[in-house]
Design an enzyme around this catalytic site. Structure first.
Site, PDB file in Angstrom:
ATOM      1  N   SER A 262       0.837  -1.201   0.000  1.00  0.00           N
ATOM      2  CA  SER A 262       0.000   0.000   0.000  1.00  0.00           C
ATOM      3  C   SER A 262       0.873   1.253   0.000  1.00  0.00           C
ATOM      4  O   SER A 262       2.086   1.179   0.240  1.00  0.00           O
ATOM      5  CB  SER A 262      -0.883   0.019   1.249  1.00  0.00           C
ATOM      6  OG  SER A 262      -0.077   0.261   2.386  1.00  0.00           O
ATOM      7  N   LYS A 263       0.232   2.366  -0.245  1.00  0.00           N
ATOM      8  CA  LYS A 263       0.957   3.630  -0.232  1.00  0.00           C
ATOM      9  C   LYS A 263       1.540   3.869   1.158  1.00  0.00           C
ATOM     10  O   LYS A 263       2.611   4.436   1.307  1.00  0.00           O
ATOM     11  CB  LYS A 263       0.011   4.766  -0.621  1.00  0.00           C
ATOM     12  CG  LYS A 263       0.670   6.134  -0.583  1.00  0.00           C
ATOM     13  CD  LYS A 263      -0.183   7.199  -1.207  1.00  0.00           C
ATOM     14  CE  LYS A 263       0.513   8.541  -1.181  1.00  0.00           C
ATOM     15  NZ  LYS A 263       0.878   8.980   0.185  1.00  0.00           N
ATOM     16  N   ARG A 264       0.811   3.394   2.175  1.00  0.00           N
ATOM     17  CA  ARG A 264       1.301   3.572   3.543  1.00  0.00           C
ATOM     18  C   ARG A 264       2.649   2.878   3.746  1.00  0.00           C
ATOM     19  O   ARG A 264       3.525   3.404   4.437  1.00  0.00           O
ATOM     20  CB  ARG A 264       0.262   3.059   4.540  1.00  0.00           C
ATOM     21  CG  ARG A 264       0.371   3.761   5.849  1.00  0.00           C
ATOM     22  CD  ARG A 264      -0.922   3.927   6.667  1.00  0.00           C
ATOM     23  NE  ARG A 264      -2.176   3.663   6.016  1.00  0.00           N
ATOM     24  CZ  ARG A 264      -3.031   2.712   6.421  1.00  0.00           C
ATOM     25  NH1 ARG A 264      -2.722   1.930   7.440  1.00  0.00           N
ATOM     26  NH2 ARG A 264      -4.187   2.575   5.821  1.00  0.00           N
ATOM     27  N   ALA A 266       4.882   2.411   1.487  1.00  0.00           N
ATOM     28  CA  ALA A 266       5.871   3.225   0.779  1.00  0.00           C
ATOM     29  C   ALA A 266       6.274   4.434   1.631  1.00  0.00           C
ATOM     30  O   ALA A 266       7.463   4.733   1.772  1.00  0.00           O
ATOM     31  CB  ALA A 266       5.305   3.669  -0.564  1.00  0.00           C
ATOM     32  N   ASP A 267       5.283   5.094   2.219  1.00  0.00           N
ATOM     33  CA  ASP A 267       5.576   6.265   3.048  1.00  0.00           C
ATOM     34  C   ASP A 267       6.390   5.865   4.283  1.00  0.00           C
ATOM     35  O   ASP A 267       7.340   6.540   4.668  1.00  0.00           O
ATOM     36  CB  ASP A 267       4.274   6.939   3.489  1.00  0.00           C
ATOM     37  CG  ASP A 267       3.528   7.544   2.298  1.00  0.00           C
ATOM     38  OD1 ASP A 267       4.157   7.675   1.223  1.00  0.00           O
ATOM     39  OD2 ASP A 267       2.329   7.857   2.425  1.00  0.00           O
TER      40      ASP A 267
END
Ligand code: GLU
Length: 505
Positions: A262-264, A266-267
Site C-alpha cells: 500500500s501507499k502507507r 511506501a511512506d
C-alpha cells in the site's frame, strides 16, 4: 481462439495517480504485445464520475511517456477502435444494455439506496440475487404496468444482470489454470445507472474488450473475483466464442511479505509508490515519484518485470529487448511478489554502470550547473566515469565528487587531527616543488615520480598521501590520489596545496 491478432489493453480508471502495481500490469501487457507482434492499447475507464480526478488521465499518459512504453492506440494517439475514453462511448453501451433487457438477460431495479440499506440491516449478508430479488422493487417483482408507470414518472433505476443460480462458471486463466465458480455466489450486479446514463465498470469493460477485439485480458489479481461475472456477461451478449483469454497477475506484497502493498508501506519505508510525483488535489499532499527520486525508467521496468515473473533462471539484468524476447505469461507466478524495494536501488546502480559515461554525464551536467559551477562537459564526463560506480542515483554524484569542481575552503577537523602531522607542511611544500616541475601531468607519470621521491627521501607513503588528499579534497575521501590531481590539473593542484598549507600551518 487461434490465429487471432494479439491485442491487449491497459484500462486504468483516472481516480488519482497510477500505483506502481498498475505500472507492472501495463508493463506485462506491453511485453506480451511486443513479443507477439500485437497491439498495446490504453483505454480510460472513466464511467464512475464520483471517483473521477482531474489531471489523472494526463498523469497516466505522461507516466508512460517517461517509462518509454508507447501505446499503439490511446485517447491521445487515437486509433481505429476509438474513442478510447469510456465517457465518450455512452451511445455504444446503451445499445447493449437495451439488448440485454430485451432478451430478458437483465432487468430494471428501482430500489432506492435507503431501501437497499434497510434490507441489509435486516438480512445478514444480503445479496441481490435469485434468493432475494423477488422481495425487491424491480421489473421482475413488479407488474409490467407498475414498471411502466415508474419509468413514465421519471423514476431513477439501475439495470441489473439476471444471474441464473447453480450454474458452473469456468474461467480459464493462463496463469491460474481453470477456476470454477458456482453462479449462486454471484449477485445481480448493476450494469447501468439511469442517473448518469452510464454503464458501470463491468458492462463497459466487457463491451469495450469485445468491440476493441481484445485477445488477452492481463490484469491484477484483484480483478479475479469479477471474472466469473465477466464470463457470464460474454455469454449473455452472445460473445463467448470471441472471449479474450484471462491472465490475472499475482499481487504485489509489502516488502516484509504479508499483505498487499500500500501507499502507507511506501511512506513508512521511504520509497515511491507512483511513477511520477503527484499532488493529491484533495489533501494537497505531494508524493515523490520514481522519476523525481532519480530512478532510470529502464531500471525501474527491469525491477518490476521480475515481480511476478522470471525467465526460468536467475538472470536479473535484462534490458527491454531481452524482457520482450523472454517474457512468458505461463511463467508468471501465482503467489504474490514481495515488493523488495532495495532491489530497485540495486537495479538503478547497475543500469548507471551499463550506461556510457557520456550518457550519465548528460544527466549530471544540469546538477553541476545548478550548483553555480562552470565546468567543461569533458571534465564532467571524466569525473562521472571515475565516480559512478560509487552511487545509486545520479543526484548522489554531486555529494560524492563536488571537490573536483569546488576547492575546499575548510578542512574536516577529525581528518586534520589524524592525517596532518607536524612534518606535513614541510613535506607538502616539497611535494609542491616536485609537482611544479612535472610537465607530463598524467596519472602514471605523477605516480612514478612521486613514488620515487618518497622512496628516495625515506618518507612514509601513507603519511604523504593522506596529507596530500586532505589538501586537495578537504577530507579523507575520494578516489585514487593521482586521479584527483590529474583531473584538477597542475595549477589547481598546486593552488589547493598552498591554500591548505597556509590554513593548517
Ligand atoms: N478499470 C479497471 C482498473 O482500474 C480495469 C480492470 C481491468 O483491467 O479489467 O484497473
Amino acid at each position: 481462439m487461434t490465429n487471432r491478432k494479439v491485442r491487449v489493453r491497459f484500462a486504468p480508471s483516472p481516480t488519482g495517480a497510477l500505483h506502481i502495481g498498475g505500472v507492472r500490469t501495463a508493463l506485462y501487457n506491453y511485453l506480451f504485445a511486443r513479443q507477439q507482434g500485437g497491439d498495446f492499447i490504453l483505454r480510460i475507464e472513466d464511467t464512475d464520475s464520483n471517483r473521477f480526478v482531474p489531471g489523472a488521465e494526463a498523469y497516466i499518459e505522461e507516466a508512460f511517456r517517461w517509462l518509454g512504453l508507447p501505446f499503439d492506440e490511446s485517447p491521445s494517439v487515437g486509433g481505429s477502435y476509438g474513442p478510447y475514453r469510456q465517457s465518450e462511448r455512452r451511445a455504444v453501451y446503451k445499445e447493449y444494455v437495451d439488448k440485454l433487457l430485451c432478451e430478458g438477460k437483465a432487468y430494471l431495479a428501482f430500489d432506492t439506496p435507503e431501501e437497499l440499506e434497510a434490507k441489509r440491516a435486516v438480512v445478514p449478508n444480503f445479496q441481490y440475487d435469485a434468493s432475494t430479488r423477488m422481495q425487491m422493487r424491480n421489473s421482475l417483482s413488479l407488474s409490467q404496468q407498475q414498471t411502466r408507470e415508474l419509468l413514465e414518472a421519471g423514476t431513477q433505476y439501475v439495470v441489473r444482470i439476471l444471474i441464473t443460480p447453480n450454474q458452473e462458471v469456468r474461467v480459464n486463466d493462463l496463469i491460474r489454470g481453470e477456476v470454477v465458480v458456482n453462479s449462486s455466489v454471484l449477485d445481480d450486479k448493476v450494469l447501468y445507472k439511469s442517473a448518469d446514463a452510464l454503464p458501470t465498470y463491468h458492462l463497459a469493460n466487457i463491451v469495450d474488450d469485445h468491440l476493441m477485439e481484445i485477445s488477452h485480458v492481463i490484469r491484477g489479481e484483484e480483478w479475479l473475483p469479477s471474472a466469473p461475472l465477466h464470463v457470464l456477461l460474454y455469454r449473455a451478449l452472445g460473445w463467448e466464442e470471441s472471449m479474450p483469454a484471462f491472465a490475472h497477475l499475482p499481487l504485489l506484497l509489502k516488502p516484509e511479505g504479508n499483505g498487499k502493498l500500500s501507499k502507507r508501506d511506501a511512506d513508512r519505508l521511504g520509497f515511491p509508490i507512483f511513477p511520477l510525483s503527484w499532488t493529491d488535489p484533495k489533501t494537497g499532499e505531494t508524493s515523490v515519484g520514481y522519476r523525481q527520486a532519480g530512478y532510470l525508467p529502464e531500471a525501474l521496468l527491469n525491477f518490476l518485470a521480475l515481480l511476478g515473473w522470471n525467465p526460468g533462471n536467475d538472470q536479473e539484468l535484462m534490458p527491454m529487448s531481452e524482457l520482450i524476447a523472454q517474457f512468458n505469461l505461463a511463467h508468471c507466478s501465482r503467489s504474490g511478489a514481495k515488493f523488495a524495494y532495495q532491489k530497485a536501488v540495486w537495479f538503478n546502480h547497475e543500469y548507471l554502470l551499463m550506461m556510457s559515461d557520456e550518457a550519465v554525464a548528460r544527466l549530471f551536467a544540469p546538477i553541476v550547473a545548478e550548483q553555480g559551477v562552470t565546468a567543461s562537459f569533458e571534465k564532467i564526463k571524466t569525473v562521472t566515469g571515475m565516480m559512478k560506480n560509487r552511487i545509486n542515483f545520479v543526484h548522489e554524484l554531486w555529494e560524492t565528487c563536488s571537490f573536483f569542481f569546488v576547492a575546499p575552503t575548510t578542512y574536516d577537523e577529525k581528518t586534520v587531527q589524524k592525517r596532518w602531522k607536524a612534518e606535513s607542511p614541510a613535506q607538502m611544500t616539497e611535494l609542491m616543488e616536485l609537482l611544479a616541475g612535472i610537465d607530463d601531468f598524467s596519472i602514471e607519470n605523477q605516480e612514478r615520480i612521486v613514488m620515487a621521491w618518497i622512496a628516495d627521501k625515506g618518507y612514509h607513503t601513507g603519511t604523504i598521501m593522506n596529507a596530500f588528499r586532505l589538501t586537495l579534497v578537504g577530507e579523507g575521501k575520494g578516489p585514487h590520489m593521482f586521479d584527483i590531481s590529474w583531473v584538477l590539473g597542475r595549477e589547481e593542484t598546486l593552488a589547493r596545496m598552498q591554500r591548505a598549507i597556509d590554513v593548517l600551518k
